[in-house]
Design a protein around this motif. Structure first.
Motif, PDB file in Angstrom:
ATOM      1  N   VAL A 198       0.844  -1.188   0.000  1.00 22.44           N
ATOM      2  CA  VAL A 198       0.000   0.000   0.000  1.00 22.44           C
ATOM      3  C   VAL A 198       0.881   1.241   0.000  1.00 22.44           C
ATOM      4  N   ARG A 199       0.580   2.175  -0.902  1.00 18.61           N
ATOM      5  CA  ARG A 199       1.325   3.425  -0.991  1.00 18.61           C
ATOM      6  C   ARG A 199       0.363   4.603  -0.902  1.00 18.61           C
ATOM      7  N   PRO A 200       0.674   5.591  -0.072  1.00 17.13           N
ATOM      8  CA  PRO A 200      -0.216   6.760   0.017  1.00 17.13           C
ATOM      9  C   PRO A 200      -0.144   7.607  -1.245  1.00 17.13           C
ATOM     10  N   ILE A 201      -1.235   8.259  -1.556  1.00 14.87           N
ATOM     11  CA  ILE A 201      -1.257   9.225  -2.650  1.00 14.87           C
ATOM     12  C   ILE A 201      -1.029  10.595  -2.022  1.00 14.87           C
ATOM     13  N   LYS A 202       0.129  11.150  -2.252  1.00 16.34           N
ATOM     14  CA  LYS A 202       0.518  12.389  -1.585  1.00 16.34           C
ATOM     15  C   LYS A 202      -0.430  13.542  -1.919  1.00 16.34           C
ATOM     16  N   GLY A 203      -0.816  14.262  -0.883  1.00 16.96           N
ATOM     17  CA  GLY A 203      -1.651  15.443  -1.068  1.00 16.96           C
ATOM     18  C   GLY A 203      -3.099  15.154  -1.375  1.00 16.96           C
ATOM     19  N   ALA A 204      -3.505  13.904  -1.283  1.00 16.57           N
ATOM     20  CA  ALA A 204      -4.871  13.541  -1.669  1.00 16.57           C
ATOM     21  C   ALA A 204      -5.927  14.294  -0.860  1.00 16.57           C
ATOM     22  N   MET A 205      -5.688  14.436   0.435  1.00 17.21           N
ATOM     23  CA  MET A 205      -6.700  15.067   1.284  1.00 17.21           C
ATOM     24  C   MET A 205      -6.820  16.566   1.056  1.00 17.21           C
ATOM     25  N   GLY A 206      -5.987  17.111   0.205  1.00 14.20           N
ATOM     26  CA  GLY A 206      -6.114  18.528  -0.136  1.00 14.20           C
ATOM     27  C   GLY A 206      -7.393  18.848  -0.869  1.00 14.20           C
ATOM     28  N   THR A 207      -8.012  17.847  -1.469  1.00 15.17           N
ATOM     29  CA  THR A 207      -9.273  18.054  -2.188  1.00 15.17           C
ATOM     30  C   THR A 207     -10.461  17.414  -1.462  1.00 15.17           C
ATOM     31  N   THR A 228      -7.209   2.658   4.544  1.00 13.68           N
ATOM     32  CA  THR A 228      -7.519   4.085   4.571  1.00 13.68           C
ATOM     33  C   THR A 228      -7.092   4.698   5.899  1.00 13.68           C
ATOM     34  N   LEU A 229      -7.381   3.994   6.992  1.00 11.37           N
ATOM     35  CA  LEU A 229      -7.015   4.508   8.312  1.00 11.37           C
ATOM     36  C   LEU A 229      -5.502   4.520   8.492  1.00 11.37           C
ATOM     37  N   ASP A 230      -4.819   3.515   7.941  1.00 12.28           N
ATOM     38  CA  ASP A 230      -3.363   3.480   8.035  1.00 12.28           C
ATOM     39  C   ASP A 230      -2.727   4.651   7.293  1.00 12.28           C
ATOM     40  N   MET A 231      -3.332   5.055   6.187  1.00 14.16           N
ATOM     41  CA  MET A 231      -2.751   6.104   5.355  1.00 14.16           C
ATOM     42  C   MET A 231      -3.080   7.515   5.840  1.00 14.16           C
ATOM     43  N   ILE A 232      -4.345   7.759   6.221  1.00 17.13           N
ATOM     44  CA  ILE A 232      -4.774   9.140   6.516  1.00 17.13           C
ATOM     45  C   ILE A 232      -5.585   9.235   7.800  1.00 17.13           C
ATOM     46  N   GLY A 233      -5.390   8.282   8.706  1.00 14.89           N
ATOM     47  CA  GLY A 233      -6.228   8.223   9.893  1.00 14.89           C
ATOM     48  C   GLY A 233      -6.364   9.541  10.639  1.00 14.89           C
ATOM     49  N   SER A 234      -5.247  10.192  10.940  1.00 12.93           N
ATOM     50  CA  SER A 234      -5.317  11.428  11.731  1.00 12.93           C
ATOM     51  C   SER A 234      -6.038  12.541  10.986  1.00 12.93           C
ATOM     52  N   GLU A 235      -5.973  12.531   9.663  1.00 12.64           N
ATOM     53  CA  GLU A 235      -6.625  13.570   8.869  1.00 12.64           C
ATOM     54  C   GLU A 235      -8.142  13.411   8.835  1.00 12.64           C
ATOM     55  N   LEU A 236      -8.642  12.247   9.258  1.00 13.78           N
ATOM     56  CA  LEU A 236     -10.088  12.029   9.278  1.00 13.78           C
ATOM     57  C   LEU A 236     -10.743  12.529  10.561  1.00 13.78           C
ATOM     58  N   LEU A 237      -9.944  12.957  11.518  1.00 13.36           N
ATOM     59  CA  LEU A 237     -10.517  13.394  12.792  1.00 13.36           C
ATOM     60  C   LEU A 237     -11.361  14.649  12.661  1.00 13.36           C
ATOM     61  N   VAL A 238     -11.190  15.403  11.587  1.00 13.01           N
ATOM     62  CA  VAL A 238     -12.050  16.577  11.371  1.00 13.01           C
ATOM     63  C   VAL A 238     -13.490  16.158  11.077  1.00 13.01           C
ATOM     64  N   TYR A 239     -13.678  14.855  10.786  1.00 12.30           N
ATOM     65  CA  TYR A 239     -15.025  14.333  10.519  1.00 12.30           C
ATOM     66  C   TYR A 239     -15.575  13.546  11.712  1.00 12.30           C
ATOM     67  N   SER A 240     -14.985  13.720  12.882  1.00 13.07           N
ATOM     68  CA  SER A 240     -15.337  12.889  14.039  1.00 13.07           C
ATOM     69  C   SER A 240     -16.769  13.093  14.530  1.00 13.07           C
ATOM     70  N   VAL A 287     -22.159  10.152  -3.277  1.00  7.44           N
ATOM     71  CA  VAL A 287     -20.975   9.547  -2.678  1.00  7.44           C
ATOM     72  C   VAL A 287     -19.730  10.177  -3.301  1.00  7.44           C
ATOM     73  N   ILE A 288     -18.928  10.790  -2.461  1.00  3.02           N
ATOM     74  CA  ILE A 288     -17.725  11.474  -2.926  1.00  3.02           C
ATOM     75  C   ILE A 288     -16.529  10.565  -2.683  1.00  3.02           C
ATOM     76  N   ARG A 289     -16.088   9.885  -3.725  1.00  2.00           N
ATOM     77  CA  ARG A 289     -14.919   9.019  -3.627  1.00  2.00           C
ATOM     78  C   ARG A 289     -13.648   9.860  -3.738  1.00  2.00           C
ATOM     79  N   LEU A 290     -12.660   9.514  -2.933  1.00  2.00           N
ATOM     80  CA  LEU A 290     -11.371  10.190  -3.012  1.00  2.00           C
ATOM     81  C   LEU A 290     -10.258   9.157  -2.848  1.00  2.00           C
ATOM     82  N   PRO A 291      -9.498   8.882  -3.906  1.00  2.00           N
ATOM     83  CA  PRO A 291      -8.376   7.942  -3.769  1.00  2.00           C
ATOM     84  C   PRO A 291      -7.298   8.533  -2.859  1.00  2.00           C
ATOM     85  N   VAL A 292      -6.980   7.818  -1.787  1.00  3.44           N
ATOM     86  CA  VAL A 292      -5.939   8.271  -0.863  1.00  3.44           C
ATOM     87  C   VAL A 292      -4.772   7.292  -0.798  1.00  3.44           C
TER      88      VAL A 292
END
Length: 229
Positions: A39-48, A65-77, A144-149
């Motif tokens: 698994v490789r992260p897509i850099k900057g994905a969460m910018g959109t 998904t959680l391994d790649m961007i887990g902390s960035e999802l906390l804004v949706y808690s 449904v808003i898909r975002l490859p991360v």
């Protein structure tokens, strides 16, 4: 067909492969960890990523998904979180997401769970560049808003020697096994019918499909084999 030796090739991505290996050892089998994919992260994905106040829910289809961007999802808690299975749900809770429900199944079960709980609205679904299923198509009444991360790539690992059984956790891993590796084992255990289909016609041994598309089902199916002597 009896399994005559206890070596099990675990092909899934890390860190899940190591977690599976620990459980395999407790079953009396010898795990051989050699992931077909990484698994490789897509850099900057969460910018959109969509703004939290524009959404009604978060949909998670993989613990990757959680391994790649887990902390960035906390804004949706504050949002309800719908996870495809217990492993993904547990990973979501571990990073601090509180309102988590597990579909305990596959992407179809996830879509049904969302539809029962959320009649309409915008749902954020971060996940793989090449998803295993089409969640937007399964939820036509929702946006449904898909975002490859993250993406998965071939590790190039060779087929381990003296393997009794192979565990396949995704359709893509099954396709890669057939395309790049001579399939040599007494049995293959797959996580779903979708992961079994690519193997048809490429493997002369026994193929066992898990009755449920999760780790528990895979290990139960493997455990139903005769104990190695």
């Amino acid at each position: 067909m009896p399994l005559s030796a206890p070596r099990v090739w675990i092909t899934r991505t890390q860190p899940g492969a190591d977690a599976t290996a620990k459980r395999i050892r407790t079953m009396g089998w010898e795990p051989v960890v050699a992931p077909l994919l990484e698994v490789r992260p897509i850099k900057g994905a969460m910018g959109t990523a969509p703004a939290p106040d524009t959404l009604v829910a978060l949909a998670l289809t993989s613990p990757n998904t959680l391994d790649m961007i887990g902390s960035e999802l906390l804004v949706y808690s504050h949002l309800p979180v719908f996870a495809v299975g217990d492993t993904t749900a547990d990973a979501a809770r571990k990073i601090g997401l509180a309102h988590v429900q597990s579909a305990k199944g596959d992407i179809h079960a996830l879509a049904c769970l969302i539809a029962r709980n959320i009649p309409a609205g915008r749902i954020f679904a971060p996940g793989a560049l090449e998803p295993a299923g089409d969640l937007p198509a399964l939820l036509p009444d929702h946006q449904v808003i898909r975002l490859p991360v993250y993406e998965t790539a071939d590790t190039g690992m060779a087929h381990p020697d003296d393997i009794t059984a192979i565990l396949i956790h995704s359709p893509r891993a099954a396709r890669l096994l057939c395309a790049r590796h001579p399939v040599r084992a007494e049995a293959i255990v797959t996580i779903s019918n979708a992961a079994t289909t690519p193997l048809n016609g490429h493997f002369n041994g026994e193929i066992r499909t898990s009755p449920t598309p999760d780790e528990e089902g895979v290990l139960t199916t493997l455990g139903n084999a005769p104990s190695p002597v």
